[in-house]
Write a protein that holds these residues in place. Structure first.
Motif, mmCIF file in Angstrom:
data_model
loop_
_atom_site.group_PDB
_atom_site.id
_atom_site.type_symbol
_atom_site.label_atom_id
_atom_site.label_comp_id
_atom_site.label_asym_id
_atom_site.label_seq_id
_atom_site.Cartn_x
_atom_site.Cartn_y
_atom_site.Cartn_z
ATOM 1 N N LEU A 229 42.536 -59.278 -22.088
ATOM 2 C CA LEU A 229 43.280 -58.237 -21.517
ATOM 3 C C LEU A 229 42.458 -57.032 -20.921
ATOM 4 C CD1 LEU A 229 46.151 -57.401 -24.368
ATOM 5 C CD2 LEU A 229 46.384 -58.765 -22.095
ATOM 6 N N TYR A 230 41.278 -56.602 -21.389
ATOM 7 C CA TYR A 230 40.410 -55.725 -21.043
ATOM 8 C C TYR A 230 39.768 -56.282 -19.627
ATOM 9 C CZ TYR A 230 40.195 -52.091 -24.659
ATOM 10 O OH TYR A 230 40.738 -51.096 -25.446
ATOM 11 N N SER A 231 39.627 -57.461 -19.564
ATOM 12 C CA SER A 231 39.096 -58.188 -18.175
ATOM 13 C C SER A 231 40.111 -58.031 -17.143
ATOM 14 C CB SER A 231 38.636 -59.463 -18.520
ATOM 15 O OG SER A 231 39.589 -60.296 -18.564
ATOM 16 N N MET A 232 41.341 -57.957 -17.503
ATOM 17 C CA MET A 232 42.385 -58.120 -16.316
ATOM 18 C C MET A 232 42.772 -56.732 -15.621
ATOM 19 S SD MET A 232 44.794 -60.641 -18.723
ATOM 20 C CE MET A 232 46.125 -60.246 -17.947
ATOM 21 N N PRO A 233 42.970 -56.816 -14.125
ATOM 22 C CA PRO A 233 43.369 -55.605 -13.700
ATOM 23 C C PRO A 233 44.905 -55.621 -13.792
ATOM 24 C CG PRO A 233 43.233 -57.695 -12.104
ATOM 25 C CD PRO A 233 42.763 -58.241 -13.282
ATOM 26 N N PRO A 234 45.447 -54.117 -13.222
ATOM 27 C CA PRO A 234 46.700 -53.919 -13.584
ATOM 28 C C PRO A 234 47.674 -54.727 -12.925
ATOM 29 C CG PRO A 234 45.494 -51.965 -13.034
ATOM 30 C CD PRO A 234 44.525 -53.115 -12.774
ATOM 31 N N PHE A 235 48.934 -55.132 -13.366
ATOM 32 C CA PHE A 235 50.096 -55.653 -12.663
ATOM 33 C C PHE A 235 50.759 -55.057 -11.557
ATOM 34 C CE2 PHE A 235 54.290 -57.943 -13.594
ATOM 35 C CZ PHE A 235 54.157 -58.323 -12.274
ATOM 36 N N LEU A 236 51.240 -53.704 -12.080
ATOM 37 C CA LEU A 236 51.959 -52.735 -11.436
ATOM 38 C C LEU A 236 51.155 -51.345 -11.385
ATOM 39 C CD1 LEU A 236 55.399 -53.583 -12.856
ATOM 40 C CD2 LEU A 236 54.683 -54.467 -10.769
ATOM 41 N N ILE A 242 47.629 -45.295 -15.818
ATOM 42 C CA ILE A 242 46.497 -44.758 -15.250
ATOM 43 C C ILE A 242 45.545 -43.953 -16.258
ATOM 44 C CG2 ILE A 242 47.477 -44.462 -13.018
ATOM 45 C CD1 ILE A 242 47.150 -41.359 -14.923
ATOM 46 N N SER A 243 44.337 -43.755 -15.873
ATOM 47 C CA SER A 243 43.650 -43.063 -16.412
ATOM 48 C C SER A 243 43.596 -41.647 -15.711
ATOM 49 C CB SER A 243 42.307 -43.352 -16.643
ATOM 50 O OG SER A 243 41.320 -42.444 -17.389
ATOM 51 N N ASP A 244 42.969 -41.571 -14.630
ATOM 52 C CA ASP A 244 42.930 -40.537 -13.637
ATOM 53 C C ASP A 244 43.451 -40.973 -12.051
ATOM 54 O OD1 ASP A 244 41.831 -38.185 -15.047
ATOM 55 O OD2 ASP A 244 40.325 -39.695 -15.615
ATOM 56 N N VAL A 245 44.177 -40.045 -11.253
ATOM 57 C CA VAL A 245 44.360 -40.553 -10.054
ATOM 58 C C VAL A 245 43.881 -39.557 -9.141
ATOM 59 C CG1 VAL A 245 46.331 -40.738 -8.404
ATOM 60 C CG2 VAL A 245 46.756 -41.444 -10.545
ATOM 61 N N TYR A 246 43.315 -39.835 -8.032
ATOM 62 C CA TYR A 246 42.623 -39.054 -6.885
ATOM 63 C C TYR A 246 43.357 -39.710 -5.742
ATOM 64 C CZ TYR A 246 39.140 -38.275 -10.751
ATOM 65 O OH TYR A 246 38.330 -38.000 -11.675
ATOM 66 N N ALA A 253 44.207 -47.095 -17.483
ATOM 67 C CA ALA A 253 44.061 -46.812 -18.914
ATOM 68 C C ALA A 253 43.671 -48.078 -19.438
ATOM 69 C CB ALA A 253 45.549 -46.630 -19.457
ATOM 70 N N ASN A 254 43.086 -48.251 -20.876
ATOM 71 C CA ASN A 254 42.966 -49.365 -21.494
ATOM 72 C C ASN A 254 44.000 -50.105 -21.760
ATOM 73 O OD1 ASN A 254 40.266 -49.051 -21.529
ATOM 74 N ND2 ASN A 254 40.397 -47.795 -23.412
ATOM 75 N N PRO A 255 43.963 -51.396 -22.039
ATOM 76 C CA PRO A 255 45.434 -52.265 -22.421
ATOM 77 C C PRO A 255 45.750 -51.785 -23.883
ATOM 78 C CG PRO A 255 43.482 -53.842 -21.728
ATOM 79 C CD PRO A 255 42.969 -52.559 -21.845
ATOM 80 N N PRO A 256 47.061 -51.770 -24.357
ATOM 81 C CA PRO A 256 48.113 -52.210 -23.228
ATOM 82 C C PRO A 256 48.772 -51.295 -22.243
ATOM 83 C CG PRO A 256 49.016 -51.567 -25.585
ATOM 84 C CD PRO A 256 47.419 -51.163 -25.559
ATOM 85 N N SER A 257 48.304 -50.112 -22.466
ATOM 86 C CA SER A 257 48.830 -49.213 -21.530
ATOM 87 C C SER A 257 48.880 -49.807 -19.925
ATOM 88 C CB SER A 257 48.546 -47.589 -21.723
ATOM 89 O OG SER A 257 48.901 -47.118 -22.910
ATOM 90 N N ARG A 258 47.644 -50.177 -19.735
ATOM 91 C CA ARG A 258 47.311 -50.777 -18.379
ATOM 92 C C ARG A 258 48.456 -51.400 -17.818
ATOM 93 N NH1 ARG A 258 41.709 -53.645 -17.821
ATOM 94 N NH2 ARG A 258 40.908 -51.452 -18.549
ATOM 95 N N PHE A 259 49.121 -52.157 -18.389
ATOM 96 C CA PHE A 259 50.007 -53.064 -18.148
ATOM 97 C C PHE A 259 51.354 -52.722 -18.232
ATOM 98 C CE2 PHE A 259 46.356 -55.611 -19.424
ATOM 99 C CZ PHE A 259 45.813 -56.008 -18.087
ATOM 100 N N GLU A 260 51.568 -51.468 -18.660
ATOM 101 C CA GLU A 260 53.002 -50.719 -19.060
ATOM 102 C C GLU A 260 53.446 -49.613 -18.105
ATOM 103 O OE1 GLU A 260 53.651 -50.141 -22.964
ATOM 104 O OE2 GLU A 260 53.163 -52.264 -23.599
ATOM 105 N N ALA A 261 53.466 -49.885 -16.890
ATOM 106 C CA ALA A 261 53.823 -48.847 -15.764
ATOM 107 C C ALA A 261 55.039 -48.345 -15.856
ATOM 108 C CB ALA A 261 53.255 -49.268 -14.424
ATOM 109 N N GLY A 262 55.245 -47.004 -15.774
ATOM 110 C CA GLY A 262 56.503 -46.296 -15.703
ATOM 111 C C GLY A 262 56.864 -46.247 -17.095
ATOM 112 N N THR A 263 58.377 -45.590 -16.942
ATOM 113 C CA THR A 263 59.193 -45.402 -18.464
ATOM 114 C C THR A 263 59.524 -46.725 -18.959
ATOM 115 O OG1 THR A 263 59.830 -43.302 -17.954
ATOM 116 C CG2 THR A 263 61.103 -44.467 -19.689
#
Length: 400
Positions: A229-236, A242-246, A253-263
């Motif tokens: 999971l840590y090696s995988m890029p986001p799906f959505l 996110i961690s930070d957006v510019y 974010a780290n998994p599992p948050s990295r793969f849980e975009a949105g509410t």
């Protein structure tokens, strides 16, 4: 109170499609929306903190239920289909290339085939399919022989939703890992019915759906080994992952948050947690033992029906069956059988291809009828079903 349909007591035998929900699950959903409805991970007020605590508690319950090393290995998804698509679009597109091979069986659910077809089209990877033995079980020996250094992924079900067979996942994983391949297990028909230990199985990914295990619809989960999971890029992309957006880039974010975009499906995840409490209270081994007895009884009783063809292995001391039977009756379409059983007897079964068209074609048919049981079904209901099936056959054969 027992429910009636068309003036008959309902006998629900379509649990392979979805399970019924206990009052504890319904109450958990109701309590979330009435008592602490709020978004998770975003607010510091009481309701948000409470919702976040319960949502993350549900994740820990899933992890414990399948014996993951830690809750961070559990990603909530809309369903098992989305979980497989997540792996396909994240791990698959990042790790597969032309010349690589993905091994599946002809008995896989469409959700375990189509995402990898799409990945193969984009990457040039090749899909290879294992056939069935004479006993109508996916040929594990052929699968193991097919493994090579070209194999990068094996995608297999744990329990077939048509054949009622169970695959030796531990053996498959061991051999796949020996050639450097990963293994994704579709456990939608096993997690609700038996104790599943992901650490013992050794699978790299495993997916299941809440709605087949007494939980709400609209939520499922992906188990993935932490390092994968840590090696995988986001799906959505979007909020929560996110961690930070510019303006010109973002960090994740780290998994599992990295793969849980949105509410997320907050109430549904909490309801899944309640379903796990309910199943654990009964005991998964107790459920499995009872269903094994029920499975044998269903097969035995159906075998007495004239001109019936039941698909999958014959139960024996060495080969058990899941509590379901897919079947056809000579010269009667399965949809006619299912419709008559429903409207004339109150028996709910499924007809169609059960999201397994390649398997049906392999077996030389377009569709089948399927009766699938769960721990709340009884032998009396099986008897009622078989009697109703015999009546159905008599009705249709009277016109032949």
């Amino acid at each position: 109170m027992p429910q009636e349909v068309y003036g008959h007591k309902l006998v629900y035998l379509d649990n392979g499609a979805t399970s019924q929900k206990p009052s504890a699950v319904i109450e958990a959903l109701k309590n979330y929306y009435e008592a602490y409805n709020a978004n998770v991970h975003r607010g510091i007020h009481f309701l948000s903190a409470k919702a976040t605590d319960e949502y993350e508690l549900a994740r820990r319950k899933v992890a414990t239920f399948i014996n993951a090393k830690e809750s961070g290995e559990i990603v909530f998804t809309r369903n098992a289909t989305e979980a497989i698509n997540l792996v396909a679009n994240s791990w698959g597109l990042s790790n597969l290339e032309s010349g690589d091979e993905i091994i599946l069986t002809v008995a896989e659910h469409h959700s375990a085939i189509v995402p990898w077809q799409l990945v193969a089209q984009k990457t040039g990877a090749q899909l290879k399919f294992v056939s069935l033995t004479k006993d109508e079980v996916p040929d594990t020996g052929a699968l193991l022989d097919m493994l090579s250094r070209k194999t990068k992924l094996v995608v297999v079900h744990h329990v077939s939703n048509v054949l009622a067979s169970t695959l030796p996942i531990h053996d498959i994983v061991h051999s796949a890992h020996a050639v450097g391949a990963k293994v994704l297990v579709d456990a939608c028909q096993s997690v609700p019915h038996m104790a599943v230990d992901v650490q013992s199985l050794g699978a790299d990914f495993l997916v299941a759906s809440s709605h087949k295990m007494c939980g709400p619809t609209g939520v499922g989960f992906l188990y993935g080994k932490e390092e994968l999971l840590y090696s995988m890029p986001p799906f959505l992309g979007g909020g929560e992952m996110i961690s930070d957006v510019y303006l010109d880039h973002s960090t994740y974010a780290n998994p599992p948050s990295r793969f849980e975009a949105g509410t997320p499906a907050i109430g549904e995840a909490i309801g899944l947690g309640a379903a796990i409490d309910y199943l654990s209270g009964i005991g998964m081994q107790k459920i499995h033992n009872y269903e094994a007895e029920l499975a044998d009884y269903l097969y035995e009783r159906l075998s007495s029906v004239p001109k019936i063809r039941i698909y999958g292995p014959v139960p024996s001391q060495n080969v058990g069956r899941a509590p379901l039977c897919s079947f056809n009756v000579e010269n009667i379409h399965p949809t006619d059988i299912a419709t008559f059983l429903d409207q004339q007897h109150g028996v709910a079964i499924r007809s169609g291809h059960h999201c397994a068209q390649p398997l049906h074609r392999h077996l030389g048919m377009n569709a089948s009828a399927r009766a699938s049981l769960y721990f709340y079904n009884t032998k009396d209901e099986v008897d009622h079903f078989v009697q109703a099936l015999n009546d159905t056959i008599s009705f249709f054969t009277s016109f032949m």
